[in-house]
Design a protein around this motif. Structure first.
Motif, mmCIF file in Angstrom:
data_model
loop_
_atom_site.group_PDB
_atom_site.id
_atom_site.type_symbol
_atom_site.label_atom_id
_atom_site.label_comp_id
_atom_site.label_asym_id
_atom_site.label_seq_id
_atom_site.Cartn_x
_atom_site.Cartn_y
_atom_site.Cartn_z
ATOM 1 N N SER A 38 -5.398 13.834 0.139
ATOM 2 C CA SER A 38 -4.913 13.990 -1.235
ATOM 3 C C SER A 38 -3.550 13.341 -1.418
ATOM 4 O O SER A 38 -3.305 12.641 -2.399
ATOM 5 N N GLY A 39 -2.656 13.586 -0.432
ATOM 6 C CA GLY A 39 -1.309 13.031 -0.535
ATOM 7 C C GLY A 39 -1.310 11.516 -0.561
ATOM 8 O O GLY A 39 -0.627 10.892 -1.376
ATOM 9 N N TYR A 40 -2.105 10.911 0.332
ATOM 10 C CA TYR A 40 -2.159 9.449 0.377
ATOM 11 C C TYR A 40 -2.733 8.893 -0.924
ATOM 12 O O TYR A 40 -2.240 7.913 -1.473
ATOM 13 N N GLN A 41 -3.795 9.511 -1.425
ATOM 14 C CA GLN A 41 -4.448 8.998 -2.632
ATOM 15 C C GLN A 41 -3.548 9.116 -3.853
ATOM 16 O O GLN A 41 -3.572 8.265 -4.736
ATOM 17 N N ARG A 42 -2.750 10.161 -3.920
ATOM 18 C CA ARG A 42 -1.885 10.351 -5.080
ATOM 19 C C ARG A 42 -0.705 9.386 -5.090
ATOM 20 O O ARG A 42 -0.226 9.000 -6.142
ATOM 21 N N ILE A 43 -0.233 9.023 -3.899
ATOM 22 C CA ILE A 43 1.000 8.240 -3.835
ATOM 23 C C ILE A 43 0.757 6.782 -3.460
ATOM 24 O O ILE A 43 1.315 5.871 -4.067
ATOM 25 N N PHE A 44 -0.102 6.526 -2.465
ATOM 26 C CA PHE A 44 -0.197 5.189 -1.908
ATOM 27 C C PHE A 44 -1.453 4.395 -2.285
ATOM 28 O O PHE A 44 -1.391 3.181 -2.417
ATOM 29 N N SER A 45 -2.599 5.063 -2.408
ATOM 30 C CA SER A 45 -3.847 4.303 -2.554
ATOM 31 C C SER A 45 -3.870 3.455 -3.826
ATOM 32 O O SER A 45 -4.532 2.420 -3.874
ATOM 33 N N GLY A 46 -3.127 3.873 -4.851
ATOM 34 C CA GLY A 46 -3.059 3.096 -6.089
ATOM 35 C C GLY A 46 -2.494 1.705 -5.872
ATOM 36 O O GLY A 46 -2.867 0.750 -6.573
ATOM 37 N N TYR A 47 -1.604 1.563 -4.873
ATOM 38 C CA TYR A 47 -1.038 0.240 -4.581
ATOM 39 C C TYR A 47 -2.095 -0.663 -3.932
ATOM 40 O O TYR A 47 -2.056 -1.876 -4.094
#
Length: 414
Positions: A285-294
């Motif tokens: 969840s943390g990665y998808q909310r912050i990083f995966s959008g990049y």
């Protein structure tokens, strides 16, 4: 009287926004606010004072007009998604204009305080009832339509399985933002907020709420408040040393006490999700909310990255392009919706050029402001990197209060 009612409804909007009229996106709160706004506007002979800031207007123009013109001819472009977001942005902008014109600022903080305390006390009742009597109290009223595309029964079932409590809100993060905005205002009304009982009470509520967003804003406020006290001309060296020691002692005791708590350890474990480690990507969840959008943005065509895909069209673009790396990182590759935080949404909708004007706008609003307004903007900017609330109610609150305090500072200077 109408200004007071408008002020109360605006401040109660995050709570009233939970419930709808059976049509997704149309909440009871927005309808009530719209009715009062219409009466005020008619009473003022349609004299609406538009909020004009050149950087903000350019940002809206790029998102709404330019990105539309550049992408309307694309086969994948969704008019439906564009119109949906266009209505949301239009509602946001005119609500901001009306709020700056009609909010009764002498009453605003009084109303806000009452609402925050009611929500906080109910939260503590939820918390205490569960941990001392194993009774779970839900703050969502059953059988009333919600403003989101889910039934109240579904939301109640979700909340019954949560390890945290939400007061009258749908999610812990929503309640955390509602408290945190008032928390910032409260912190800088006092010379030393750490001696203020209300500030300490709300600090306790934010700690018990265990929302990452709320704790982030709380940390920003505590750090800035501490430096403010330490750098104050009126402060004494002995007092400064005492405050620093107290913070270390309290922080050490708190960490020592809670480090053995299973729920807290579970939340601390989520820090590992917020990393570039390949093993942590999928399902995090943390990665998808912050990083995966990049990663999503890195797979967008170069010209679209600079000028945007068009307002609301990140989902349409995703479903018409392969984007294999991004699909490998998200939990459900067939999901209808692409989650992007606010910064990523600006780039996706209007390109890097739009982000430039967003940065200029927030910089100007942060620079020429009171300490309260600057802290509000710092918390807002950080929130944009971790949450997807672009042109939502909480962004409205952040900007409204920041603009208000900027105007207060301008009046003080003049």
């Amino acid at each position: 009287m109408l200004n007071k009612l408008f002020t109360f409804l605006l401040l109660a909007l995050p709570i009233l926004d939970v419930y709808g009229i059976g049509i997704t996106g149309f909440s009871i709160g927005k309808i009530l606010l719209l009715l009062v706004s219409l009466i005020l506007v008619i009473k003022d002979k349609l004299n609406i004072k538009l909020y004009f800031n050149k950087f903000f207007i350019i940002l809206l123009t790029l998102l709404v007009v330019v990105s539309f013109i550049l992408n309307i001819s694309e086969d994948w472009f969704s008019i439906k998604d564009y119109i949906h977001k266009l209505i949301a942005i239009g509602g946001f902008y005119f609500t901001l204009c009306l709020a700056l014109q009609y909010v009764d600022w002498d009453r605003a903080l009084k109303y806000y305080k009452i609402l925050v305390w009611i929500c906080s006390i109910f939260f503590l009742i939820q918390f205490s009832a569960f941990y001392f009597a194993e009774i779970r109290i839900i703050g969502i009223i059953p059988h009333i339509p919600l403003a989101i595309d889910r039934s109240s029964a579904e939301i109640i079932e979700i909340q019954e399985n949560l390890s945290r409590f939400t007061s009258f809100f749908l999610e812990p993060a929503h309640f955390a933002y509602y408290i945190a905005i008032y928390y910032i205002i409260l912190a800088f009304r006092e010379e030393n907020p750490f001696t203020n009982k209300e500030f300490l009470f709300l600090s306790l509520v934010l700690l018990l709420l265990q929302s990452g967003n709320g704790l982030m804003i709380m940390g920003v406020v505590v750090i800035i408040s501490t430096f403010k006290i330490l750098l104050s001309k009126q402060s004494k060296k002995g007092t400064n040393i005492f405050i620093v020691l107290l913070l270390f002692i309290v922080g050490g005791i708190t960490f020592s006490h809670f480090s053995n708590n299973e729920a807290v350890n579970k939340n601390l474990g989520r820090i590992n999700e917020i990393s570039f480690n390949q093993d942590n990507k999928k399902g995090s969840s943390g990665y998808q909310r912050i990083f995966s959008g990049y990663t999503f943005l890195s797979e967008v065509e170069q010209d679209k990255l600079w000028l945007g895909l068009g307002l609301g069209n990140q989902n349409a673009y995703y479903h018409s392009h392969d984007m294999p790396t991004f699909r490998s990182e998200i939990t459900n590759a067939d999901s209808q919706y692409v989650y992007l935080n606010s910064i990523q949404l600006i780039i996706a909708w209007g390109g890097v050029v739009s982000l430039l004007f967003f940065g200029l706008y927030t910089y100007r609003l942060t620079k020429n402001n009171t300490l309260t307004g600057r802290t509000m903007m710092i918390a807002f900017i950080i929130s944009c990197f971790i949450a997807s609330g672009l042109f939502g109610t909480y962004m409205l609150f952040f900007l409204l209060f920041s603009i208000h305090y900027q105007r207060v500072r301008a009046q003080q200077i003049s």
